[in-house]
Motif scaffolding. Structure first.
Motif, mmCIF file in Angstrom:
data_model
loop_
_atom_site.group_PDB
_atom_site.id
_atom_site.type_symbol
_atom_site.label_atom_id
_atom_site.label_comp_id
_atom_site.label_asym_id
_atom_site.label_seq_id
_atom_site.Cartn_x
_atom_site.Cartn_y
_atom_site.Cartn_z
ATOM 1 N N LEU A 242 45.769 66.295 22.670
ATOM 2 C CA LEU A 242 44.461 65.656 22.791
ATOM 3 C C LEU A 242 44.180 65.315 24.249
ATOM 4 C CD1 LEU A 242 44.770 63.192 19.795
ATOM 5 C CD2 LEU A 242 43.355 65.240 19.880
ATOM 6 N N ASP A 243 42.984 65.630 24.700
ATOM 7 C CA ASP A 243 42.536 65.267 26.033
ATOM 8 C C ASP A 243 41.905 63.873 25.927
ATOM 9 O OD1 ASP A 243 40.486 64.810 28.078
ATOM 10 O OD2 ASP A 243 40.981 66.838 28.750
ATOM 11 N N PRO A 244 42.467 62.867 26.598
ATOM 12 C CA PRO A 244 41.953 61.500 26.465
ATOM 13 C C PRO A 244 40.458 61.361 26.755
ATOM 14 C CG PRO A 244 44.076 61.470 27.562
ATOM 15 C CD PRO A 244 43.674 62.919 27.444
ATOM 16 N N GLN A 245 39.946 62.036 27.777
ATOM 17 C CA GLN A 245 38.523 61.930 28.100
ATOM 18 C C GLN A 245 37.654 62.541 27.003
ATOM 19 O OE1 GLN A 245 38.351 63.685 32.025
ATOM 20 N NE2 GLN A 245 38.467 61.667 32.986
ATOM 21 N N MET A 246 38.080 63.679 26.484
ATOM 22 C CA MET A 246 37.318 64.312 25.410
ATOM 23 C C MET A 246 37.411 63.486 24.129
ATOM 24 S SD MET A 246 35.773 66.853 26.723
ATOM 25 C CE MET A 246 35.219 67.708 25.264
ATOM 26 N N LEU A 247 38.541 62.830 23.928
ATOM 27 C CA LEU A 247 38.713 61.971 22.764
ATOM 28 C C LEU A 247 37.697 60.832 22.800
ATOM 29 C CD1 LEU A 247 40.509 61.311 20.262
ATOM 30 C CD2 LEU A 247 41.874 59.899 21.789
ATOM 31 N N VAL A 248 37.538 60.224 23.963
ATOM 32 C CA VAL A 248 36.548 59.153 24.125
ATOM 33 C C VAL A 248 35.162 59.674 23.768
ATOM 34 C CG1 VAL A 248 35.362 57.683 25.806
ATOM 35 C CG2 VAL A 248 37.856 57.839 25.827
ATOM 36 N N SER A 249 34.817 60.829 24.296
ATOM 37 C CA SER A 249 33.506 61.409 24.033
ATOM 38 C C SER A 249 33.291 61.654 22.544
ATOM 39 C CB SER A 249 33.351 62.713 24.814
ATOM 40 O OG SER A 249 32.112 63.304 24.534
ATOM 41 N N MET B 40 39.711 53.132 27.263
ATOM 42 C CA MET B 40 38.991 52.759 26.070
ATOM 43 C C MET B 40 39.983 52.681 24.910
ATOM 44 S SD MET B 40 35.480 54.299 24.562
ATOM 45 C CE MET B 40 34.536 53.213 25.604
ATOM 46 N N GLN B 41 39.736 51.761 24.001
ATOM 47 C CA GLN B 41 40.644 51.583 22.877
ATOM 48 C C GLN B 41 40.013 52.023 21.568
ATOM 49 O OE1 GLN B 41 42.225 47.630 22.758
ATOM 50 N NE2 GLN B 41 43.382 47.908 24.631
ATOM 51 N N PHE B 42 40.875 52.609 20.726
ATOM 52 C CA PHE B 42 40.478 53.053 19.396
ATOM 53 C C PHE B 42 41.570 52.691 18.413
ATOM 54 C CE2 PHE B 42 38.557 56.120 22.328
ATOM 55 C CZ PHE B 42 37.234 56.032 21.958
ATOM 56 N N ASP B 43 41.191 52.548 17.167
ATOM 57 C CA ASP B 43 42.178 52.356 16.123
ATOM 58 C C ASP B 43 42.922 53.670 15.898
ATOM 59 O OD1 ASP B 43 43.014 50.375 13.905
ATOM 60 O OD2 ASP B 43 42.735 52.295 12.861
ATOM 61 N N LYS B 44 44.217 53.570 15.687
ATOM 62 C CA LYS B 44 45.043 54.760 15.479
ATOM 63 C C LYS B 44 44.489 55.633 14.351
ATOM 64 C CE LYS B 44 49.155 54.182 13.484
ATOM 65 N NZ LYS B 44 50.612 53.996 13.281
ATOM 66 N N SER B 45 43.928 55.011 13.327
ATOM 67 C CA SER B 45 43.418 55.784 12.186
ATOM 68 C C SER B 45 42.305 56.744 12.602
ATOM 69 C CB SER B 45 42.924 54.849 11.074
ATOM 70 O OG SER B 45 41.807 54.104 11.505
ATOM 71 N N GLN B 46 41.525 56.387 13.630
ATOM 72 C CA GLN B 46 40.463 57.275 14.099
ATOM 73 C C GLN B 46 41.057 58.552 14.701
ATOM 74 O OE1 GLN B 46 38.464 53.921 16.359
ATOM 75 N NE2 GLN B 46 36.702 55.178 15.805
ATOM 76 N N VAL B 47 42.130 58.392 15.451
ATOM 77 C CA VAL B 47 42.787 59.547 16.061
ATOM 78 C C VAL B 47 43.401 60.422 14.968
ATOM 79 C CG1 VAL B 47 44.583 60.291 17.680
ATOM 80 C CG2 VAL B 47 43.229 58.243 18.179
ATOM 81 N N ILE B 48 44.024 59.795 13.983
ATOM 82 C CA ILE B 48 44.639 60.536 12.880
ATOM 83 C C ILE B 48 43.583 61.308 12.101
ATOM 84 C CG2 ILE B 48 45.868 60.287 10.681
ATOM 85 C CD1 ILE B 48 47.341 57.885 12.036
ATOM 86 N N GLN C 22 53.958 57.884 16.077
ATOM 87 C CA GLN C 22 54.196 57.631 17.497
ATOM 88 C C GLN C 22 53.181 56.718 18.170
ATOM 89 O OE1 GLN C 22 54.603 61.409 19.486
ATOM 90 N NE2 GLN C 22 56.575 61.833 18.553
ATOM 91 N N LEU C 23 51.948 56.745 17.723
ATOM 92 C CA LEU C 23 50.922 55.957 18.393
ATOM 93 C C LEU C 23 50.947 54.503 17.933
ATOM 94 C CD1 LEU C 23 47.865 58.402 18.263
ATOM 95 C CD2 LEU C 23 49.233 57.812 20.263
ATOM 96 N N PRO C 24 50.616 53.583 18.845
ATOM 97 C CA PRO C 24 50.493 52.174 18.442
ATOM 98 C C PRO C 24 49.241 51.982 17.594
ATOM 99 C CG PRO C 24 49.821 52.458 20.728
ATOM 100 C CD PRO C 24 50.359 53.786 20.260
ATOM 101 N N GLY C 25 49.136 50.877 16.924
ATOM 102 C CA GLY C 25 47.985 50.603 16.059
ATOM 103 C C GLY C 25 46.662 50.659 16.788
ATOM 104 N N GLN C 26 46.657 50.185 18.022
ATOM 105 C CA GLN C 26 45.472 50.226 18.862
ATOM 106 C C GLN C 26 45.784 51.182 20.014
ATOM 107 O OE1 GLN C 26 42.951 48.679 17.531
ATOM 108 N NE2 GLN C 26 41.527 49.113 19.150
ATOM 109 N N VAL C 27 45.106 52.318 20.044
ATOM 110 C CA VAL C 27 45.360 53.350 21.049
ATOM 111 C C VAL C 27 44.476 53.098 22.263
ATOM 112 C CG1 VAL C 27 45.289 55.832 21.519
ATOM 113 C CG2 VAL C 27 45.931 55.013 19.245
ATOM 114 N N ASP C 28 45.084 53.033 23.431
ATOM 115 C CA ASP C 28 44.365 52.896 24.692
ATOM 116 C C ASP C 28 44.447 54.246 25.402
ATOM 117 O OD1 ASP C 28 44.121 52.501 27.635
ATOM 118 O OD2 ASP C 28 43.807 50.423 27.046
#
Length: 68
Positions: free
Chosen positions: A46-53, A1-9, A27-33
Motif C-alpha cells: 500500500l502506498d500511504p499517500q494513495m491510501l489517504v486519497s 493521517m490516521q485511520f482505523d485498521k478495519s478501513q485498511v483491511i 501486524q497493523l495497530p488498531g489506529q493506523v498512522d
C-alpha cells in the motif's frame, strides 16, 4: 493521517487480496498512522499517500495505484 485498521483491511479485501488483509489484521495497530506506519503499509503493498486519497474520498478513481 490516521485511520482505523478495519478501513485498511476492508480496502485490501475489496481488492481481492485476503492474504494481505489477514497480514494487515495481525501486524497493523488498531489506529493506523500513515506516517508512523508507512513501512508496514508498504510491506502490504500500500502506498500511504494513495491510501489517504482513497480513504478520504479524494480523486484516485478506485484502487488504481494504491495496491502494487
Amino acid at each position: 493521517m490516521q485511520f482505523d485498521k478495519s478501513q485498511v483491511i476492508e480496502l485490501l479485501q475489496s481488492s481481492g487480496d485476503q492474504g494481505k488483509a489477514e497480514q494487515a489484521d495481525s501486524q497493523l495497530p488498531g489506529q493506523v498512522d500513515t506516517e508512523r506506519d508507512a513501512g508496514l503499509l508498504s510491506s502490504l503493498g500500500l502506498d500511504p499517500q494513495m491510501l489517504v486519497s482513497q480513504l478520504t474520498g479524494g480523486s484516485g478513481g478506485g484502487l488504481g495505484g494504491i495496491i502494487g
